[in-house]
Each structure stands twice: as structure tokens, then as C-alpha cells.
Design an enzyme around this catalytic site. Structure first.
Site, short mmCIF file in Angstrom:
data_model
loop_
_atom_site.label_atom_id
_atom_site.label_comp_id
_atom_site.label_asym_id
_atom_site.label_seq_id
_atom_site.Cartn_x
_atom_site.Cartn_y
_atom_site.Cartn_z
N CYS A 50 35.02 35.77 18.61
CA CYS A 50 35.39 34.41 19.37
C CYS A 50 34.93 32.97 18.85
O CYS A 50 33.77 33.07 18.04
CB CYS A 50 34.04 34.60 20.33
SG CYS A 50 34.48 32.80 21.47
N CYS A 103 27.73 31.61 21.45
CA CYS A 103 27.04 32.09 22.72
C CYS A 103 26.66 33.24 22.43
O CYS A 103 26.43 34.64 22.50
CB CYS A 103 27.55 32.24 23.88
SG CYS A 103 29.09 31.14 24.64
N CYS A 162 39.76 41.47 37.47
CA CYS A 162 39.11 40.22 36.52
C CYS A 162 39.73 40.54 34.57
O CYS A 162 39.04 41.01 34.30
CB CYS A 162 37.94 40.04 36.77
SG CYS A 162 36.82 39.96 38.36
N CYS A 166 41.08 37.68 39.24
CA CYS A 166 40.71 36.60 38.48
C CYS A 166 40.76 37.13 37.16
O CYS A 166 40.60 37.19 36.70
CB CYS A 166 39.31 36.18 39.24
SG CYS A 166 38.14 35.36 38.68
N CYS A 197 34.47 31.33 40.74
CA CYS A 197 33.77 32.06 40.50
C CYS A 197 32.47 31.37 39.38
O CYS A 197 33.21 31.24 37.87
CB CYS A 197 34.01 33.14 40.58
SG CYS A 197 33.04 34.41 39.71
N ARG A 231 27.71 38.33 43.33
CA ARG A 231 28.02 39.79 43.00
C ARG A 231 27.33 40.00 41.79
O ARG A 231 27.01 39.34 40.67
CB ARG A 231 29.07 39.58 42.01
CG ARG A 231 29.88 40.48 41.44
CD ARG A 231 31.24 40.52 40.55
NE ARG A 231 32.13 40.07 41.64
CZ ARG A 231 33.13 38.76 41.58
NH1 ARG A 231 32.48 37.93 40.43
NH2 ARG A 231 33.61 38.19 42.54
#
Length: 382
Positions: free
Chosen positions: A65, A69, A109, A142, A202, A272
Site C-alpha cells: 500500500c 498508516c 467484507c 460490504c 460502516c 462490532r
């Protein structure tokens, strides 16, 4: 405690607690912990009964990626020894999803690493959604693909996606300490795009990145304002090879307080327990089911989770039941269409605002890199 009685009454009325009340939940002592769980449990059972919704992750594209982060093992410059592979074919993703659905999951997901999808990527995911829904007509899908450009949320909805996940992760005040390649405002914008397209939003947080109580309350109140239908609460998995690999601040008791605070602020929303429950809640996982009404089944994106069979046994032993495919997750006043909303309450690092709790031992032995399931030739853990 007067505080807990007040919070229960507000939760049953879908009334927002004050910031002081939310902070007070995080500041309760271990002697008060079971009282806190019992109080938040009343709110959880009022809106969701004893049902537990199961969700299953399929990592469509792993690693490499370009974003930085600090919590993520797939980040730019990560030295974590994770699986790295490019896009799964639709039939591969459908096969991976089938394992989770066979284990009792009702939502799949679909996650892909990266800053955000190109239009070609949206085409790929659209094909994958069709492949999954052709085999499993009633499944909720999702997508979690990063920052969305104009029109992409609409295209995903047209392709059959029910929801879109994009977490705020931490408070706006500390976001720049965690990520520099995009902003907190970028994340807020993507959640709003999903909402505007009619997708069920979400959005959640990651606890344990060095933030203080003020930061946790800030991000949960910001989530309430954004009005997601589901709020995943992640507990940082300190993966070796990431900048936050040494952040072992969470205790099982701290995790339960955080979940209780989220439930009080977001009483009628799907809360969740997401990544890190096995690592940080450990043997207190069953208590967390009294606070949250949703969990992930099996493995996570790049790390192993508890065996799916163990998840099901835990739910049954704790006196809860798996939510069936034909059951509606959200309370009636929130449920509009398949997964959308009409009215709601929860829609609406090193922290500078407080110090992280101390006293938990580092347990890197509990962090295992995923080597099975999507992107491998081995059977998934579901």
C-alpha cells in the site's frame, strides 16, 4: 452507580450522553467493571436481544500500500512478513467468501489495500460482488477499498454492494501523528459519499495507538455525528515491522470499558468487535459479547484470528445466538431497505489529550501472521 443508571436510561431513549459521562466510563475502576458491563449490556439487549452477527473478511489484495498508516502491516515501508498478492479473481474471492458463509457469517467484507480504487478497481470489485451474490443471494456485501472518488460509491451500490467501510480510526487532533499521506477530513468525506449513495455506512476506530481518553471520546462522538449503521472497534494488533509494534497499552479491562463507552454513545447501532479481540481481550472475550452485537469470524486481513469453531462455541457458551440470514440486524427505526437507515443515534499515536494506561505486558506471541485462506492454497480458518 448514579452514572450507570443515567447512561442506561439515556441509552434506552437513544439520547446522547455528555462528554463527561463518556469519559467517566473510561475512568471507572476494575472493581466497578462488572457493573459497567452489566449496565451497557442492558442497552445492548434492549436493541439487539442476544443475537450476535457474524462477519467474514476477504482480503482481495494484500500488501504494497502507498499510504503510511502507522498501525498497518500493509503500509508503505512495512517490514512485516505478511502475505503479499495482487487482486483475487472474482471466482477466488467468491470461494473464499463461501467458507465464511458456511461458518455462519451473514456479511462478507471485501477489503483491498491502497489509497483508493481506480475505476478499473471498482469494475473488478463489482464483478466480485456479482460472483458472490450469484452463489449466495441473501448475503450482505460490504466493500472497503479506501478513499472514494466522486461517483464510485454509486457504482458500488448499483453493483449490489450493501455497505461501505471506512474507519476514522482516531481523533482528528491526533490523526496526523498516525498517518501523513491522507487526512482525517479525507476519511470523513468518504463516509459521507457512502451515505449519500445509499450504502449502509460502516465506520469505526482503532484503540491502543497511544491515544488518551479524550481522543477515544472525540472519535466516538465524531462517529455518532456521521451516523454509521455499524461501528467496528479495533484493538491495535502490534505487528512486528510496523511503527506501532511496541504499543502494548491495552488490558482486557480497558477494552471492555472502551466497548461499553461506545455502546452508551451509540446505543442502537451495530457495534462490532473487530481486529485484536483475541490479542487483548483474551479470556474476557465472552464478556465483550454483552457490549457488542457483532464480531468477525475467523482470520483478519493479515493476522490470524480465533478458529471459527471456537467463535461459535464461545457465543453459545455465553448464552447468545448467531443472527440468522433472515433476521434484520438493526432496530426497526434504523432499518430502511436492505441495510440503510431512516433515523439514528449513532449516525450522527501518541495522544496530546491524555496518557495511555500502563501495566499490560507485551504479548507478541499472540500475534500470528495469516498464512491461510485468501491468496494462499490453504483452507481458510472459518
Amino acid at each position: 452507580m448514579d452514572l450507570l443508571n443515567t447512561l442506561v436510561e439515556k441509552g434506552l431513549r437513544r439520547e446522547l450522553p455528555s462528554r463527561e459521562e463518556a469519559l467517566a466510563v473510561l475512568a471507572t475502576s476494575d472493581d466497578e467493571l462488572l457493573d459497567v458491563v452489566a449496565a451497557a449490556g442492558k442497552v445492548r439487549r434492549h436493541w439487539f436481544g442476544r443475537r450476535v452477527k457474524l462477519n467474514y473478511l476477504v482480503n482481495l489484495k494484500s500488501g504494497l500500500c502507498p499510504e503510511d498508516c502507522s498501525y498497518c502491516s500493509q503500509r508503505l515501508g512495512s517490514e512485516a512478513g505478511i502475505l503479499k498478492y495482487t487482486w483475487l479473481k472474482p471466482e477466488q474471492a467468491s470461494e473464499a467468501a463461501a467458507a465464511g458463509l458456511a461458518g455462519g457469517a451473514k456479511r462478507v467484507c471485501l477489503v483491498a489495500s491502497g489509497r483508493g480504487p481506480t475505476d478499473r478497481d471498482v469494475d473488478r470489485v463489482s464483478e466480485t460482488i456479482k460472483a458472490i451474490k450469484d452463489q449466495h443471494e441473501d448475503v450482505e456485501v460490504c466493500a472497503c477499498l479506501g478513499l472514494l472518488s466522486d461517483g464510485q460509491a454509486d457504482r458500488l451500490r448499483q453493483a449490489g454492494a450493501d455497505a461501505y467501510n471506512h474507519n476514522l480510526n482516531t481523533s482528528e487532533a491526533t490523526y496526523g501523528d498516525i498517518t501523513t499521506t491522507h487526512t482525517y477530513a479525507d476519511r470523513v468525506d468518504t463516509v459521507r459519499k457512502a451515505h449519500a449513495a445509499g450504502l449502509s455506512a460502516c465506520s469505526g476506530l482503532i484503540a491502543g495507538m497511544g491515544e488518551g481518553d479524550e481522543d477515544l471520546v472525540d472519535v466516538v462522538f465524531a462517529l455518532r455525528e456521521l451516523d454509521p449503521d455499524s461501528v467496528p472497534v479495533n484493538f491495535l494488533i502490534p505487528v512486528e515491522g510496523t511503527p506501532l509494534a511496541k504499543e502494548w497499552h491495552l488490558t482486557p479491562q480497558r477494552c471492555l470499558r472502551i466497548l461499553a463507552m461506545v455502546r452508551f454513545v451509540c446505543p442502537d447501532v451495530e457495534v462490532r468487535i473487530a481486529g485484536g479481540r483475541e490479542v487483548h481481550l483474551r479470556t474476557l472475550q465472552p464478556l465483550a459479547l454483552h457490549l457488542a452485537n457483532s464480531i468477525f469470524l475467523g482470520d483478519y486481513l493479515t493476522t490470524e484470528g480465533q478458529a471459527g469453531k471456537a467463535d461459535l462455541e464461545m457465543i453459545a457458551d455465553a448464552g447468545f445466538e448467531v443472527e440468522g440470514a433472515g433476521e434484520v440486524t438493526l432496530p426497526e427505526h434504523r432499518a430502511g431497505g436492505a441495510c440503510g437507515t431512516t433515523e439514528s443515534t449513532c449516525g450522527t499515536t501518541e495522544g496530546a489529550c491524555g496518557s495511555a494506561p500502563q501495566g499490560n505486558e507485551a504479548r507478541p506471541d499472540l500475534v500470528a501472521v495469516r498464512r491461510r485462506g485468501a491468496g494462499t492454497d490453504l483452507a481458510p480458518n472459518a
